[in-house]
Design a protein around this motif. Sequence first.
Motif, PDB file in Angstrom:
ATOM      1  N   ASP A 126       0.855  -1.185   0.000  1.00 15.84           N
ATOM      2  CA  ASP A 126       0.000   0.000   0.000  1.00 15.84           C
ATOM      3  C   ASP A 126       0.892   1.236   0.000  1.00 15.84           C
ATOM      4  OD1 ASP A 126      -2.284  -1.512   0.082  1.00 15.84           O
ATOM      5  OD2 ASP A 126      -2.744  -1.109   2.187  1.00 15.84           O
ATOM      6  N   PHE A 127       0.560   2.217  -0.838  1.00 19.33           N
ATOM      7  CA  PHE A 127       1.451   3.370  -0.915  1.00 19.33           C
ATOM      8  C   PHE A 127       0.886   4.583  -0.179  1.00 19.33           C
ATOM      9  CE2 PHE A 127      -1.091   3.715  -4.871  1.00 19.33           C
ATOM     10  CZ  PHE A 127      -1.541   5.025  -4.783  1.00 19.33           C
ATOM     11  N   TYR A 128       1.795   5.468   0.188  1.00 15.32           N
ATOM     12  CA  TYR A 128       1.439   6.733   0.822  1.00 15.32           C
ATOM     13  C   TYR A 128       2.522   7.735   0.463  1.00 15.32           C
ATOM     14  CZ  TYR A 128       5.265   6.529   4.215  1.00 15.32           C
ATOM     15  OH  TYR A 128       6.513   6.527   4.797  1.00 15.32           O
ATOM     16  N   GLY A 129       2.202   9.019   0.606  1.00 21.04           N
ATOM     17  CA  GLY A 129       3.212  10.037   0.340  1.00 21.04           C
ATOM     18  C   GLY A 129       2.582  11.359  -0.040  1.00 21.04           C
ATOM     19  N   PRO A 130       3.394  12.392  -0.183  1.00 21.79           N
ATOM     20  CA  PRO A 130       2.875  13.717  -0.550  1.00 21.79           C
ATOM     21  C   PRO A 130       2.096  13.671  -1.866  1.00 21.79           C
ATOM     22  CG  PRO A 130       5.153  13.879   0.184  1.00 21.79           C
ATOM     23  CD  PRO A 130       4.844  12.408   0.061  1.00 21.79           C
ATOM     24  N   GLY A 131       0.888  14.176  -1.837  1.00 20.89           N
ATOM     25  CA  GLY A 131       0.079  14.232  -3.046  1.00 20.89           C
ATOM     26  C   GLY A 131      -0.574  12.927  -3.434  1.00 20.89           C
ATOM     27  N   ALA A 132      -0.492  11.909  -2.593  1.00 22.63           N
ATOM     28  CA  ALA A 132      -1.082  10.601  -2.921  1.00 22.63           C
ATOM     29  C   ALA A 132      -2.562  10.607  -2.561  1.00 22.63           C
ATOM     30  CB  ALA A 132      -0.339   9.486  -2.195  1.00 22.63           C
ATOM     31  N   THR A 133      -3.362  11.240  -3.390  1.00 22.68           N
ATOM     32  CA  THR A 133      -4.773  11.454  -3.066  1.00 22.68           C
ATOM     33  C   THR A 133      -5.586  10.167  -3.048  1.00 22.68           C
ATOM     34  OG1 THR A 133      -5.221  11.922  -5.399  1.00 22.68           O
ATOM     35  CG2 THR A 133      -4.747  13.807  -3.972  1.00 22.68           C
ATOM     36  N   THR A 134      -5.115   9.108  -3.712  1.00 21.55           N
ATOM     37  CA  THR A 134      -5.852   7.845  -3.716  1.00 21.55           C
ATOM     38  C   THR A 134      -5.355   6.875  -2.643  1.00 21.55           C
ATOM     39  OG1 THR A 134      -4.380   6.932  -5.415  1.00 21.55           O
ATOM     40  CG2 THR A 134      -6.392   8.040  -6.174  1.00 21.55           C
ATOM     41  N   SER A 135      -4.407   7.295  -1.835  1.00 11.57           N
ATOM     42  CA  SER A 135      -3.893   6.448  -0.761  1.00 11.57           C
ATOM     43  C   SER A 135      -4.879   6.406   0.397  1.00 11.57           C
ATOM     44  CB  SER A 135      -2.543   6.996  -0.274  1.00 11.57           C
ATOM     45  OG  SER A 135      -2.227   6.506   1.013  1.00 11.57           O
ATOM     46  N   VAL A 136      -5.168   5.202   0.893  1.00 15.69           N
ATOM     47  CA  VAL A 136      -6.049   5.060   2.050  1.00 15.69           C
ATOM     48  C   VAL A 136      -5.437   5.744   3.270  1.00 15.69           C
ATOM     49  CG1 VAL A 136      -7.048   3.403   3.673  1.00 15.69           C
ATOM     50  CG2 VAL A 136      -7.118   2.948   1.213  1.00 15.69           C
ATOM     51  N   PHE A 137      -4.135   5.579   3.457  1.00 12.19           N
ATOM     52  CA  PHE A 137      -3.478   6.196   4.604  1.00 12.19           C
ATOM     53  C   PHE A 137      -3.552   7.722   4.511  1.00 12.19           C
ATOM     54  CE2 PHE A 137       0.303   7.894   6.767  1.00 12.19           C
ATOM     55  CZ  PHE A 137       0.087   7.402   8.047  1.00 12.19           C
ATOM     56  N   ASN A 138      -3.297   8.265   3.337  1.00 12.22           N
ATOM     57  CA  ASN A 138      -3.409   9.720   3.180  1.00 12.22           C
ATOM     58  C   ASN A 138      -4.812  10.198   3.522  1.00 12.22           C
ATOM     59  OD1 ASN A 138      -0.826   9.362   1.795  1.00 12.22           O
ATOM     60  ND2 ASN A 138      -1.184  11.372   0.918  1.00 12.22           N
ATOM     61  N   ASP A 187      -4.878  13.239   6.017  1.00 14.67           N
ATOM     62  CA  ASP A 187      -5.815  14.323   5.721  1.00 14.67           C
ATOM     63  C   ASP A 187      -6.661  14.679   6.941  1.00 14.67           C
ATOM     64  OD1 ASP A 187      -4.796  14.204   3.192  1.00 14.67           O
ATOM     65  OD2 ASP A 187      -6.629  13.470   2.220  1.00 14.67           O
ATOM     66  N   LYS A 188      -7.049  13.666   7.701  1.00 16.75           N
ATOM     67  CA  LYS A 188      -7.873  13.940   8.887  1.00 16.75           C
ATOM     68  C   LYS A 188      -7.069  14.680   9.959  1.00 16.75           C
ATOM     69  CE  LYS A 188     -11.298  10.261   8.359  1.00 16.75           C
ATOM     70  NZ  LYS A 188     -12.469  11.159   8.361  1.00 16.75           N
ATOM     71  N   VAL A 189      -5.835  14.274  10.168  1.00 16.74           N
ATOM     72  CA  VAL A 189      -5.003  14.966  11.152  1.00 16.74           C
ATOM     73  C   VAL A 189      -4.762  16.408  10.713  1.00 16.74           C
ATOM     74  CG1 VAL A 189      -2.692  15.053  12.187  1.00 16.74           C
ATOM     75  CG2 VAL A 189      -3.905  12.865  12.016  1.00 16.74           C
ATOM     76  N   ALA A 190      -4.488  16.619   9.434  1.00 15.79           N
ATOM     77  CA  ALA A 190      -4.264  17.977   8.930  1.00 15.79           C
ATOM     78  C   ALA A 190      -5.506  18.852   9.109  1.00 15.79           C
ATOM     79  CB  ALA A 190      -3.860  17.929   7.459  1.00 15.79           C
ATOM     80  N   ALA A 191      -6.680  18.210   9.113  1.00 14.99           N
ATOM     81  CA  ALA A 191      -7.932  18.956   9.285  1.00 14.99           C
ATOM     82  C   ALA A 191      -8.363  19.046  10.743  1.00 14.99           C
ATOM     83  CB  ALA A 191      -9.032  18.291   8.469  1.00 14.99           C
ATOM     84  N   ALA A 241       3.408  17.438   6.200  1.00 15.23           N
ATOM     85  CA  ALA A 241       3.815  18.822   5.952  1.00 15.23           C
ATOM     86  C   ALA A 241       3.250  19.337   4.635  1.00 15.23           C
ATOM     87  CB  ALA A 241       5.339  18.919   5.955  1.00 15.23           C
ATOM     88  N   MET A 242       3.307  18.519   3.596  1.00 18.25           N
ATOM     89  CA  MET A 242       2.766  18.962   2.310  1.00 18.25           C
ATOM     90  C   MET A 242       1.260  19.113   2.379  1.00 18.25           C
ATOM     91  SD  MET A 242       3.116  17.320  -1.489  1.00 18.25           S
ATOM     92  CE  MET A 242       2.186  18.046  -2.848  1.00 18.25           C
ATOM     93  N   THR A 243       0.598  18.162   3.044  1.00 18.78           N
ATOM     94  CA  THR A 243      -0.853  18.234   3.152  1.00 18.78           C
ATOM     95  C   THR A 243      -1.279  19.485   3.906  1.00 18.78           C
ATOM     96  OG1 THR A 243      -0.959  15.817   3.167  1.00 18.78           O
ATOM     97  CG2 THR A 243      -2.898  17.003   3.960  1.00 18.78           C
ATOM     98  N   ALA A 244      -0.570  19.786   4.988  1.00 23.40           N
ATOM     99  CA  ALA A 244      -0.891  20.988   5.775  1.00 23.40           C
ATOM    100  C   ALA A 244      -0.640  22.258   4.971  1.00 23.40           C
ATOM    101  CB  ALA A 244      -0.070  20.995   7.054  1.00 23.40           C
ATOM    102  N   SER A 245       0.428  22.258   4.171  1.00 23.59           N
ATOM    103  CA  SER A 245       0.736  23.466   3.393  1.00 23.59           C
ATOM    104  C   SER A 245      -0.312  23.710   2.313  1.00 23.59           C
ATOM    105  CB  SER A 245       2.117  23.329   2.740  1.00 23.59           C
ATOM    106  OG  SER A 245       2.128  22.339   1.727  1.00 23.59           O
ATOM    107  N   VAL A 246      -0.876  22.646   1.763  1.00 25.57           N
ATOM    108  CA  VAL A 246      -1.922  22.799   0.744  1.00 25.57           C
ATOM    109  C   VAL A 246      -3.191  23.363   1.356  1.00 25.57           C
ATOM    110  CG1 VAL A 246      -3.431  21.515  -0.829  1.00 25.57           C
ATOM    111  CG2 VAL A 246      -0.980  20.998  -0.748  1.00 25.57           C
ATOM    112  N   ARG A 247      -3.455  22.997   2.604  1.00 26.31           N
ATOM    113  CA  ARG A 247      -4.680  23.458   3.269  1.00 26.31           C
ATOM    114  C   ARG A 247      -4.604  24.915   3.664  1.00 26.31           C
ATOM    115  NH1 ARG A 247      -8.366  19.942   5.070  1.00 26.31           N
ATOM    116  NH2 ARG A 247      -8.990  21.441   6.663  1.00 26.31           N
ATOM    117  N   THR A 248      -3.388  25.463   3.840  1.00 30.34           N
ATOM    118  CA  THR A 248      -3.259  26.848   4.322  1.00 30.34           C
ATOM    119  C   THR A 248      -3.189  27.832   3.159  1.00 30.34           C
ATOM    120  OG1 THR A 248      -0.836  26.588   4.398  1.00 30.34           O
ATOM    121  CG2 THR A 248      -2.080  26.131   6.403  1.00 30.34           C
TER     122      THR A 248
END
Length: 311
Positions: free
Chosen positions: A159-171, A176-180, A304-311
């Motif tokens: 299973d993959f995860y990483g910055p910008g991995a919008t289809t990742s279950v972990f993301n 995403d939930k922690v960033a929100a 970090a990337m997810t949080a930066s996109v949200r701000t």
Amino acid sequence: MSSTSTHIVLGGNGVTGRETLRALRERGVAAVSLGRTPSPDPDTSSVIADLLDSHATEEALHGASVAYLTAGLPYVARDWETAWPKMLENTINACLINDTVLVYLDNPYAYGRVTGPMTETSEINPVSRMGEVRAAALAMLDEAARSRGLVHAIGRSADFYGPGATTSVFNAFVVDKVAAGKKPTWFFDATQPHSMTYTRDIGDALAILGTDPRARGRVWHLPTASPALTGEEYMNITTARNRPNKTMSALTMRIGALFNSSARETLEMAYQYTDPYQFASSTFETTFAMTPTPYQKGIADTLAMTASVRT
């Protein structure tokens, strides 16, 4: 395709495709992205084509020495069963016509339930519809290599995860939930070990498979950090403290499956969360001298990337 572009990433707009293009550029390899729409990256050249169109696929691969099949489909078994064989058939035929080496990105679904760590020699024994599709794809590749001379390498990731991995279950359910500011969520059993492969490592590894002749004709497990952590450990790393988290039960998933196709597929693949899911990649790491990204760093960079996109 430009005459100087010798590598082509099929599905270059997805996260694993983008990471493969990045890795190839860093190696000084000219590469283009194939997708149904142009690449959003201004530094990436694009070829517009649909892999379900055999003629368009053949034309797109003209002049390419290596093709990387990183394309994905919606997480719906019915779509996989109808589209994936055609997509792969078109890719194989185009590679053979154009004398192109194929690097195929795979996942462990065809293994089914495995006792102990998954390795390149684990038995192909699918227990799901999606696993059956993946097993049939492997048979197609084997047959094309054996009877038609296809030159290829298979890179398999967990299973993959990483910055910008919008289809990742972990993301989606943790990062995403922690960033929100919400509780992260794991599926079924957060006490089981569950390997995850970092998307940047996938890109680096696929670039190696496409540029190192030693890789050809074999299946490789792409570098994945070890040991696998549990869902609870991943969630604690993501929150940086033992903040509240939750585990989605099978009952909740069954209710969701009444309305959501992805939930239905997740139920069929539940064994990946209810049983240990451990992915071994030491053969690749030793052969090509590549060390996987530690989970702590990978998760921190993703958050970090997810949080930066949200701000």
